[in-house]
Design a protein around this motif. Structure first.
Motif, short mmCIF file in Angstrom:
data_model
loop_
_atom_site.label_atom_id
_atom_site.label_comp_id
_atom_site.label_asym_id
_atom_site.label_seq_id
_atom_site.Cartn_x
_atom_site.Cartn_y
_atom_site.Cartn_z
N GLU A 286 2.85 -47.94 40.85
CA GLU A 286 2.19 -48.01 42.17
C GLU A 286 1.71 -49.44 42.47
OE1 GLU A 286 1.77 -45.24 44.22
OE2 GLU A 286 3.08 -44.31 42.73
N ASP A 287 1.68 -50.28 41.45
CA ASP A 287 1.15 -51.65 41.62
C ASP A 287 2.21 -52.53 42.30
OD1 ASP A 287 0.35 -54.30 41.25
OD2 ASP A 287 -0.70 -53.83 39.38
N PRO A 288 1.89 -53.09 43.49
CA PRO A 288 2.90 -53.89 44.22
C PRO A 288 3.39 -55.11 43.44
CG PRO A 288 0.76 -53.94 45.33
CD PRO A 288 0.62 -52.99 44.18
N GLN A 289 2.56 -55.55 42.47
CA GLN A 289 2.98 -56.71 41.67
C GLN A 289 4.14 -56.35 40.73
OE1 GLN A 289 -0.21 -58.16 39.18
NE2 GLN A 289 1.00 -59.92 38.50
N PHE A 290 4.15 -55.09 40.25
CA PHE A 290 5.17 -54.69 39.27
C PHE A 290 6.29 -53.81 39.85
CE2 PHE A 290 1.27 -55.28 36.70
CZ PHE A 290 1.72 -56.30 35.88
N ALA A 291 5.97 -53.08 40.90
CA ALA A 291 6.91 -52.05 41.39
C ALA A 291 8.34 -52.57 41.63
CB ALA A 291 6.35 -51.40 42.64
N PRO A 292 8.51 -53.72 42.37
CA PRO A 292 9.90 -54.14 42.65
C PRO A 292 10.68 -54.46 41.38
CG PRO A 292 8.33 -55.40 43.96
CD PRO A 292 7.53 -54.62 42.97
N ARG A 293 10.00 -55.08 40.40
CA ARG A 293 10.71 -55.44 39.14
C ARG A 293 11.06 -54.19 38.34
NH1 ARG A 293 10.59 -61.11 37.34
NH2 ARG A 293 9.89 -62.19 39.17
N LEU A 294 10.12 -53.24 38.35
CA LEU A 294 10.41 -51.99 37.61
C LEU A 294 11.59 -51.25 38.26
CD1 LEU A 294 6.78 -50.71 36.89
CD2 LEU A 294 8.45 -51.58 35.24
N GLN A 295 11.62 -51.26 39.60
CA GLN A 295 12.73 -50.58 40.29
C GLN A 295 14.06 -51.27 39.96
OE1 GLN A 295 11.52 -50.59 44.40
NE2 GLN A 295 9.91 -49.09 43.98
N ARG A 296 14.01 -52.62 39.95
CA ARG A 296 15.24 -53.36 39.66
C ARG A 296 15.72 -53.08 38.22
NH1 ARG A 296 17.64 -58.66 39.10
NH2 ARG A 296 15.88 -59.43 37.91
N LEU A 297 14.75 -53.06 37.32
CA LEU A 297 15.08 -52.78 35.92
C LEU A 297 15.69 -51.38 35.78
CD1 LEU A 297 14.88 -54.21 33.26
CD2 LEU A 297 12.58 -53.31 32.95
N SER A 298 15.11 -50.43 36.50
CA SER A 298 15.61 -49.05 36.44
C SER A 298 17.05 -48.99 36.95
CB SER A 298 14.70 -48.16 37.29
OG SER A 298 15.24 -46.89 37.39
N LYS A 299 17.31 -49.74 38.04
CA LYS A 299 18.66 -49.74 38.62
C LYS A 299 19.65 -50.37 37.63
CE LYS A 299 20.87 -51.03 42.94
NZ LYS A 299 21.49 -52.32 42.71
N LEU A 300 19.21 -51.46 36.97
CA LEU A 300 20.10 -52.13 36.00
C LEU A 300 20.42 -51.22 34.83
CD1 LEU A 300 18.61 -55.75 35.92
CD2 LEU A 300 20.82 -55.04 36.85
#
Ligand code: ATP
Ligand code: MG
Length: 247
Positions: free
Chosen positions: A84-98
Motif C-alpha cells: 500500500e506504500d506509494p514508495q514501494f508499490a510500483p517496484r513491487l508490482q514491477r518485480l511481480s511482473k518480472l
C-alpha cells in the motif's frame, strides 16, 4: 580401408559401366548395409537428443522452479506489508511482473524441450493441443481426427510422431498460405497412418524440397522407425504428407 566423410567428397565416382554384374551386386549390398547403419545411427542420435532434452527439462523444472517459487512467495510477503506504500508499490508490482514472466518463460522452454501432455495424456491429446495452438497463432482453420483405437504407443513412436507433426504444421504455417489444415491419425494394417493435408500454394519442386533440412529430418525420423514417408503436392492445390509407421 575406411573412408572418412571429408574424403568422400573428393573420391572419384567409379565407372559403373566397367563393373561386371557380380561387382555391381556387391556394391548394392555394401550400399544397403551402409544405409541401414546410417539409419540406425540417426535413430540413436535422435533418441539420445530427446533423452537429453527431457533431462534438461526436468533440471530446469526443478532448479529454476526452486528459485522462482520462493522468490514469488517472498514477494507476496513484502506486498502484504508494503504494497500500500506509494514508495514501494510500483517496484513491487514491477518485480511481480518480472517473476511472472520468468515463470512463463520457464514453462514455455520446458514445454518445447519435452511436451508434458505427451507424458501425461498421450499422443492424441498432445497433438490436439499443439495443432490447435499453432493453428490459432497462424490463423489457420484446423481439423484433427484421431481414431479411438490409437491408445498409448511406445515412447519412441509417440515422440517421433509429435516432432513430425510439429515440423509439418510449422511448414504449413510458414510456407503454404493455406486457409486450412487437416490432420488424421488412424490405425492401418500393421501400424499407424499419419496424414497432414493443407489447401495452400503447394510445393514447386517436391524433389528439391525433400533434400532440405526440415524434410530430410522428417524422413530420417520415419526411416528410424522403419516406416514410409510420402509427399504429394500440386501447385496451387496444396500439399499432402502421409506417414506410415509399423507397430
Ligand atoms: N506445406 C507446404 N506448402 C508449401 N511449401 C512447403 C510446405 N512445406 C514445405 N514447403 C517448401 O519446402 C521447403 C523445404 O521445407 P523444409 O521444412 O525442409 O525447410 P524450411 O521449412 O524452409 O526450413 P526449416 O524447416 O529448416 O526451418 C520450404 O522452404 C518450402 O518452400
Ligand atoms: Mg520446415
Amino acid at each position: 580401408m575406411s573412408v572418412r566423410p571429408s574424403d568422400r567428397r573428393d573420391a572419384p565416382s567409379p565407372d559403373l559401366s566397367a563393373l561386371d554384374a557380380g561387382e555391381l551386386r556387391g556394391m548394392v549390398v555394401r550400399l544397403r548395409s551402409e544405409n541401414s547403419s546410417l539409419a540406425a545411427l540417426s535413430k540413436f542420435l535422435q533418441m539420445q537428443s530427446e533423452r537429453e532434452k527431457a533431462a534438461l527439462a526436468r533440471e530446469l523444472h526443478d532448479q529454476l522452479g526452486g528459485l522462482l517459487t520462493p522468490a514469488k512467495m517472498d514477494l507476496a510477503w513484502l506486498e502484504a506489508r508494503l504494497g500500500e506504500d506509494p514508495q514501494f508499490a510500483p517496484r513491487l508490482q514491477r518485480l511481480s511482473k518480472l517473476i511472472d514472466e520468468g515463470i512463463d518463460l520457464k514453462r514455455r522452454i520446458i514445454e518445447a524441450l519435452r511436451p508434458s501432455l505427451l507424458d501425461h495424456l498421450g499422443l492424441s491429446a498432445a497433438l490436439t493441443w499443439h495443432v490447435e495452438d499453432a493453428c490459432r497463432a497462424a490463423n489457420l482453420e484446423c481439423r484433427t481426427r484421431f481414431s479411438d483405437q490409437v491408445g498409448r504407443l511406445p515412447a519412441d513412436i509417440e515422440i517421433t510422431l509429435y516432432r513430425l507433426v510439429q515440423e509439418m504444421v510449422s511448414n504449413v504455417a510458414q510456407h503454404s498460405r493455406a486457409k486450412g489444415l487437416d490432420l488424421e491419425l488412424a490405425p492401418a494394417p500393421g501400424g499407424l497412418r499419419l496424414m497432414v493435408t493443407d489447401d495452400g500454394v503447394g510445393i514447386d519442386d517436391v524433389q528439391a524440397a525433400l533434400s532440405s533440412h526440415g524434410f530430410s529430418g522428417m524422413q530420417q525420423r520415419v526411416n528410424g522407425l522403419g516406416g514410409t514417408f510420402k509427399v504429394t503436392s500440386t501447385k496451387g492445390k496444396g500439399t499432402k504428407i502421409e506417414v506410415f509407421v509399423p507397430l
